[in-house]
Design an enzyme around this catalytic site. Structure first.
Site, PDB file in Angstrom:
ATOM      1  N   ASP A  35      53.784  77.801  37.266  1.00 11.01           N
ATOM      2  CA  ASP A  35      53.538  77.706  35.827  1.00 11.01           C
ATOM      3  C   ASP A  35      54.792  78.149  35.088  1.00 11.01           C
ATOM      4  O   ASP A  35      55.809  78.486  35.722  1.00 11.01           O
ATOM      5  CB  ASP A  35      52.303  78.537  35.420  1.00 11.01           C
ATOM      6  CG  ASP A  35      51.519  77.849  34.308  1.00 11.01           C
ATOM      7  OD1 ASP A  35      52.121  77.560  33.254  1.00 11.01           O
ATOM      8  OD2 ASP A  35      50.324  77.593  34.488  1.00 11.01           O
ATOM      9  N   HIS A 108      53.819  72.888  31.791  1.00  9.89           N
ATOM     10  CA  HIS A 108      53.720  74.144  32.552  1.00  9.89           C
ATOM     11  C   HIS A 108      54.801  74.226  33.620  1.00  9.89           C
ATOM     12  O   HIS A 108      54.558  74.693  34.734  1.00  9.89           O
ATOM     13  CB  HIS A 108      52.320  74.292  33.167  1.00  9.89           C
ATOM     14  CG  HIS A 108      51.256  74.611  32.144  1.00  9.89           C
ATOM     15  ND1 HIS A 108      51.120  75.866  31.583  1.00  9.89           N
ATOM     16  CD2 HIS A 108      50.305  73.847  31.572  1.00  9.89           C
ATOM     17  CE1 HIS A 108      50.114  75.851  30.722  1.00  9.89           C
ATOM     18  NE2 HIS A 108      49.611  74.633  30.686  1.00  9.89           N
ATOM     19  N   GLU A 172      47.741  70.418  29.075  1.00  6.29           N
ATOM     20  CA  GLU A 172      48.556  71.067  28.049  1.00  6.29           C
ATOM     21  C   GLU A 172      50.032  70.679  28.121  1.00  6.29           C
ATOM     22  O   GLU A 172      50.900  71.525  28.286  1.00  6.29           O
ATOM     23  CB  GLU A 172      48.397  72.597  28.178  1.00  6.29           C
ATOM     24  CG  GLU A 172      46.966  73.039  27.960  1.00  6.29           C
ATOM     25  CD  GLU A 172      46.750  74.544  28.172  1.00  6.29           C
ATOM     26  OE1 GLU A 172      45.882  75.100  27.472  1.00  6.29           O
ATOM     27  OE2 GLU A 172      47.423  75.146  29.038  1.00  6.29           O
ATOM     28  N   TYR A 269      35.353  80.544  33.112  1.00  5.31           N
ATOM     29  CA  TYR A 269      36.682  81.169  33.070  1.00  5.31           C
ATOM     30  C   TYR A 269      36.522  82.689  33.116  1.00  5.31           C
ATOM     31  O   TYR A 269      35.983  83.304  32.194  1.00  5.31           O
ATOM     32  CB  TYR A 269      37.434  80.731  31.807  1.00  5.31           C
ATOM     33  CG  TYR A 269      38.287  79.489  32.004  1.00  5.31           C
ATOM     34  CD1 TYR A 269      37.940  78.524  32.951  1.00  5.31           C
ATOM     35  CD2 TYR A 269      39.440  79.276  31.255  1.00  5.31           C
ATOM     36  CE1 TYR A 269      38.729  77.384  33.127  1.00  5.31           C
ATOM     37  CE2 TYR A 269      40.231  78.134  31.427  1.00  5.31           C
ATOM     38  CZ  TYR A 269      39.867  77.197  32.369  1.00  5.31           C
ATOM     39  OH  TYR A 269      40.639  76.082  32.548  1.00  5.31           O
ATOM     40  N   THR A 318      45.336  84.748  34.952  1.00  2.00           N
ATOM     41  CA  THR A 318      45.738  86.158  35.070  1.00  2.00           C
ATOM     42  C   THR A 318      46.743  86.629  34.020  1.00  2.00           C
ATOM     43  O   THR A 318      47.496  87.566  34.267  1.00  2.00           O
ATOM     44  CB  THR A 318      46.300  86.417  36.485  1.00  2.00           C
ATOM     45  OG1 THR A 318      47.437  85.569  36.694  1.00  2.00           O
ATOM     46  CG2 THR A 318      45.262  86.159  37.551  1.00  2.00           C
TER      47      THR A 318
HETATM   48  C1  ACM Z   1      43.804  75.199  31.674  1.00  2.00           C
HETATM   49  O1  ACM Z   1      43.079  76.184  31.447  1.00  2.00           O
HETATM   50  N1  ACM Z   1      44.893  74.988  30.966  1.00  2.00           N
HETATM   51  C2  ACM Z   1      43.483  74.246  32.711  1.00  2.00           C
END
Ligand code: ACM
Ligand code: ZN
Length: 370
Positions: A35, A108, A172, A269, A318
């Site tokens: 990321d 990312h 994103e 989540y 995290t």
């Molecule tokens: C994500 O939470 N951007 C997959």
């Protein structure tokens, strides 16, 4: 899912995580390895990914807001060597768990850009991201070198991970750098992409990237998973969609004949807190009962399409989880609810009964040092 980019978890910590998945018959481990804030997997052909891309200079403290410029001044890093990855893959396999690795692209990717700035639209320089949120700096989609780079990375990923599915992200990915980039715009013209309806030409360019990488995986006998943004600009032909922004993406993908994994953020989540005593800056509340209430047989899915639902997933991001003890506090007992929902017919689920067992299990876990 465990995100090891925002904060790194050691081999021993990952193995402990796998132990707990095994205890609950959770049979897939989605390993978010790359990321903006850290690249965690050694790639032999591109050593700077870990030499440069695995250590960020510092980390934001407190709320993730543009006005917050309070950084801790402490470098954060770590990565897994290929030997360590093989060891973890074998450890999981002995416990009947398949690891699905994720290389998140084309967004990312700021850690990779810091290592190889020529992969970005402007050529950089770039740094690893030290705050959270979404970066405008993404891979250049108009540069052939980028596709060669991605194929090199996926070659080594496929060599390390026997999983039939490889996750390549797709979430994103802002389009601002592509809009301003002559190479990306030339690619758009070359492909004849145009703004259409809700989607811009750049959305279709993202679809081109995802479809091209999907084909590469398929040619190598693997299948692709992507986050639900891959629905924008048209789905890659055989992609499996991971529905995270609610369940709408999953429903749409199923309607188009694709397979789906559900991890809707409001139910699944686990970076959210379970009770106010666990407060962290994310400040979203997701109690156990709500996790347990999620039904992956989402309203609107017919019996005949039910086979398109591959399963559900709890996702531990995290950003605010830097200690393994806190990761465990976030996971349990909510992960138990994911396991039970995955394996139990809806008519056999019972919240009062589950609550009693989850409490007992939490005591056992504590005894065992979890
Ligand atoms: C994500 O939470 N951007 C997959
Ligand atoms: Zn570009």
């Amino acid at each position: 899912l465990l995100d090891v980019s925002r904060h790194f978890f050691t081999v021993e910590e990952v193995k402990k995580y796998i132990d707990i998945l095994a205890m609950h018959k959770i049979n897939r481990f989605h390993w978010h390895l790359t990321d903006d804030q850290g690249w965690r997997i050694e790639i032999r052909k591109h050593p700077r990914l870990t030499e440069v891309g695995s250590v960020r200079k510092q980390t934001l403290v407190g709320k993730h807001e543009a006005s917050n410029n309070n950084f801790d001044g402490i470098p954060h890093g770590g990565y897994y060597t290929q030997d360590e990855i093989r060891e973890i893959v074998a450890y999981a396999s002995e416990r009947f768990i398949t690891i699905v690795p994720e290389i998140d692209l084309p967004g990312h990717m700021q850690a990779a850009l810091a290592a190889y700035p020529e992969l970005g639209c402007t050529g950089g320089p770039y740094e690893l991201r030290c705050r959270w949120g979404i970066s405008d700096e993404v891979l250049c989609a108009g540069n052939d070198m980028v596709y060669e780079f991605l194929e090199d990375v996926l070659d080594e990923v496929m060599e390390l991970f026997p999983s039939e599915y490889i996750h390549i992200g797709g979430d994103e990915c802002p389009k601002v750098s592509w809009e301003a980039c002559p190479k990306c715009q030339a690619k758009i013209r070359q492909l004849g992409l145009k703004d259409e309806g809700k989607n811009s030409a750049e959305h279709y360019l993202q679809n081109y990237v995802m479809s091209r990488m999907e084909k590469y995986l398929n040619d190598n006998g693997r299948k692709m998973i992507g986050w639900d943004e891959i629905l924008e600009g048209g789905l890659a032909p055989d992609a499996t969609v991971m529905s995270w922004r609610g369940t709408e993406g999953g429903l749409k993908a199923i309607a188009e004949g694709h397979d789906v994994i559900f991890t809707p953020n409001h139910f699944c989540y686990f970076d959210t807190h379970q009770d106010p005593a666990q407060y962290r800056p994310i400040n979203r509340h997701l109690p156990l009962e709500k996790v347990y209430s999620f039904d992956p047989m989402v309203e609107g899915i017919s019996e005949e399409n039910a086979h398109h639902i591959l399963g559900l997933q709890g996702s531990l991001w995290t950003e605010w989880i830097m200690e393994p003890e806190y990761a465990e506090l976030m996971l349990y007992p909510r992960a138990f609810a994911i396991a039970e929902t995955g394996w139990t017919p809806k008519e056999k689920k019972s919240w009062p009964d589950f609550e009693r067992r989850a409490t007992a299990l939490s005591h056992v876990a504590r005894e065992w040092g979890y």
